[in-house]
Design a protein around this motif. Sequence first.
Motif, PDB file in Angstrom:
ATOM      1  N   GLU A  79       1.040  -1.016   0.352  1.00  0.00           N
ATOM      2  CA  GLU A  79       0.929  -0.318  -0.011  1.00  0.00           C
ATOM      3  C   GLU A  79       0.752   1.312   0.184  1.00  0.00           C
ATOM      4  N   VAL A  80       1.694   1.495   1.076  1.00  0.00           N
ATOM      5  CA  VAL A  80       2.420   2.797   1.118  1.00  0.00           C
ATOM      6  C   VAL A  80       3.700   3.139  -0.450  1.00  0.00           C
ATOM      7  N   ALA A  81       4.122   1.426  -1.554  1.00  0.00           N
ATOM      8  CA  ALA A  81       4.474   1.285  -2.645  1.00  0.00           C
ATOM      9  C   ALA A  81       4.297   2.285  -3.360  1.00  0.00           C
ATOM     10  N   ALA A  82       2.734   2.040  -2.868  1.00  0.00           N
ATOM     11  CA  ALA A  82       1.212   2.231  -4.278  1.00  0.00           C
ATOM     12  C   ALA A  82       0.864   3.660  -3.895  1.00  0.00           C
ATOM     13  N   LEU A  83       0.904   4.071  -2.619  1.00  0.00           N
ATOM     14  CA  LEU A  83       0.474   5.672  -2.415  1.00  0.00           C
ATOM     15  C   LEU A  83       2.028   6.834  -2.600  1.00  0.00           C
ATOM     16  N   ILE A  84       3.030   6.339  -2.458  1.00  0.00           N
ATOM     17  CA  ILE A  84       4.171   7.099  -2.786  1.00  0.00           C
ATOM     18  C   ILE A  84       4.899   8.182  -4.023  1.00  0.00           C
ATOM     19  N   PRO A  85       4.513   7.711  -5.190  1.00  0.00           N
ATOM     20  CA  PRO A  85       4.979   8.102  -5.300  1.00  0.00           C
ATOM     21  C   PRO A  85       3.993   8.970  -6.290  1.00  0.00           C
ATOM     22  N   GLY A  86       2.497   8.595  -6.485  1.00  0.00           N
ATOM     23  CA  GLY A  86       1.120   9.944  -6.209  1.00  0.00           C
ATOM     24  C   GLY A  86       1.368  11.037  -5.453  1.00  0.00           C
ATOM     25  N   ALA A  87       2.278  10.978  -4.357  1.00  0.00           N
ATOM     26  CA  ALA A  87       2.100  11.906  -3.041  1.00  0.00           C
ATOM     27  C   ALA A  87       3.364  12.522  -2.721  1.00  0.00           C
ATOM     28  N   MET A  88       4.374  12.337  -3.902  1.00  0.00           N
ATOM     29  CA  MET A  88       5.708  12.790  -4.384  1.00  0.00           C
ATOM     30  C   MET A  88       5.323  13.303  -5.363  1.00  0.00           C
ATOM     31  N   ARG A  89       4.968  12.883  -6.760  1.00  0.00           N
ATOM     32  CA  ARG A  89       4.902  14.244  -7.428  1.00  0.00           C
ATOM     33  C   ARG A  89       3.754  14.834  -6.727  1.00  0.00           C
ATOM     34  N   GLY A  90       2.766  15.358  -6.272  1.00  0.00           N
ATOM     35  CA  GLY A  90       1.747  16.635  -5.711  1.00  0.00           C
ATOM     36  C   GLY A  90       3.315  17.233  -4.662  1.00  0.00           C
ATOM     37  N   ILE A  91       3.849  17.108  -4.071  1.00  0.00           N
ATOM     38  CA  ILE A  91       5.171  17.867  -3.092  1.00  0.00           C
ATOM     39  C   ILE A  91       5.660  18.343  -4.390  1.00  0.00           C
ATOM     40  N   ALA A  92       5.731  17.693  -5.555  1.00  0.00           N
ATOM     41  CA  ALA A  92       7.421  17.607  -6.299  1.00  0.00           C
ATOM     42  C   ALA A  92       6.241  18.785  -7.078  1.00  0.00           C
ATOM     43  N   SER A  93       5.401  18.649  -7.417  1.00  0.00           N
ATOM     44  CA  SER A  93       4.841  19.742  -8.675  1.00  0.00           C
ATOM     45  C   SER A  93       4.556  20.978  -7.529  1.00  0.00           C
ATOM     46  N   GLU A  94       4.136  21.332  -6.520  1.00  0.00           N
ATOM     47  CA  GLU A  94       4.056  22.063  -5.774  1.00  0.00           C
ATOM     48  C   GLU A  94       5.181  23.125  -5.318  1.00  0.00           C
ATOM     49  N   ARG A  95       6.245  22.584  -5.299  1.00  0.00           N
ATOM     50  CA  ARG A  95       7.773  23.133  -5.750  1.00  0.00           C
ATOM     51  C   ARG A  95       7.906  24.029  -6.885  1.00  0.00           C
ATOM     52  N   GLN A  96       7.099  23.219  -7.886  1.00  0.00           N
ATOM     53  CA  GLN A  96       7.826  23.848  -9.626  1.00  0.00           C
ATOM     54  C   GLN A  96       6.932  24.645  -9.588  1.00  0.00           C
ATOM     55  N   LEU A  97       5.844  24.446  -8.888  1.00  0.00           N
ATOM     56  CA  LEU A  97       4.294  25.767  -9.108  1.00  0.00           C
ATOM     57  C   LEU A  97       4.982  27.074  -8.849  1.00  0.00           C
ATOM     58  N   GLY A  98       5.264  26.468  -7.248  1.00  0.00           N
ATOM     59  CA  GLY A  98       5.490  28.154  -6.181  1.00  0.00           C
ATOM     60  C   GLY A  98       4.583  27.487  -5.127  1.00  0.00           C
ATOM     61  N   THR A  99       4.705  27.598  -4.017  1.00  0.00           N
ATOM     62  CA  THR A  99       3.430  27.861  -2.755  1.00  0.00           C
ATOM     63  C   THR A  99       3.827  28.497  -1.656  1.00  0.00           C
ATOM     64  N   TYR A 100       2.839  28.959  -1.087  1.00  0.00           N
ATOM     65  CA  TYR A 100       3.230  29.422   0.524  1.00  0.00           C
ATOM     66  C   TYR A 100       3.498  27.867   1.273  1.00  0.00           C
TER      67      TYR A 100
END
Length: 209
Positions: A164-185
Amino acid sequence: MIDDEGSVRRGNRRGTATRENMLRAAVKALATGDPGAVSANKIAREIGATWGAVKYQFGDNDGLWAAVLHYTAERRAEVLAFGDSSMPLRERVAEIIDTLYEGLTSADSRAIESLRAALPRDHAELERLYPRTAAELSSWGRGWLETCQHAFADLAVDPERVREVAALIPGAMRGIASERQLGTYADLDQARRGLTNAIVAYLENSAAT
């Protein structure tokens, strides 16, 4: 005088170098994020090659995209070497999270995101139109699961929770990485710690059965 065997070896080396150059060019082009970059013809032109040369190396578009995926997967495998038996659970999870956080903004990752965005979303259509590419993408999922299983293999954690964790991590990390690229508070260091804490809490004390 050059014997036939020596000529073949040199020919193979030239062919390998040509293939490597094409793959590097493909990754560079795809990493720009330009939708038009998902074109084998355009990539061939950028390196001064012909479509015939690309076909000779990869067969067709499907063969090229499958080779790009395999090429980047091999390079990623050198980085995703988790599972130090001396590390406690929290450090292992944090290492996975931190490694993906850094890797998801690399040229390889940007290239793969561009390629995936251009491919059919429906699995049946993807497998019909790009069978080799689909097979390579499928192997990624299996490889990632094996990486996670290896990372926690010597710890008393529930194998199903690892899946379950293996299925969760890639999507969760793409979301966090996307926030970094887009800029976030938002505090993304805090987000990574929160994700790490949640995964650790879920895995620890889940005795394997």
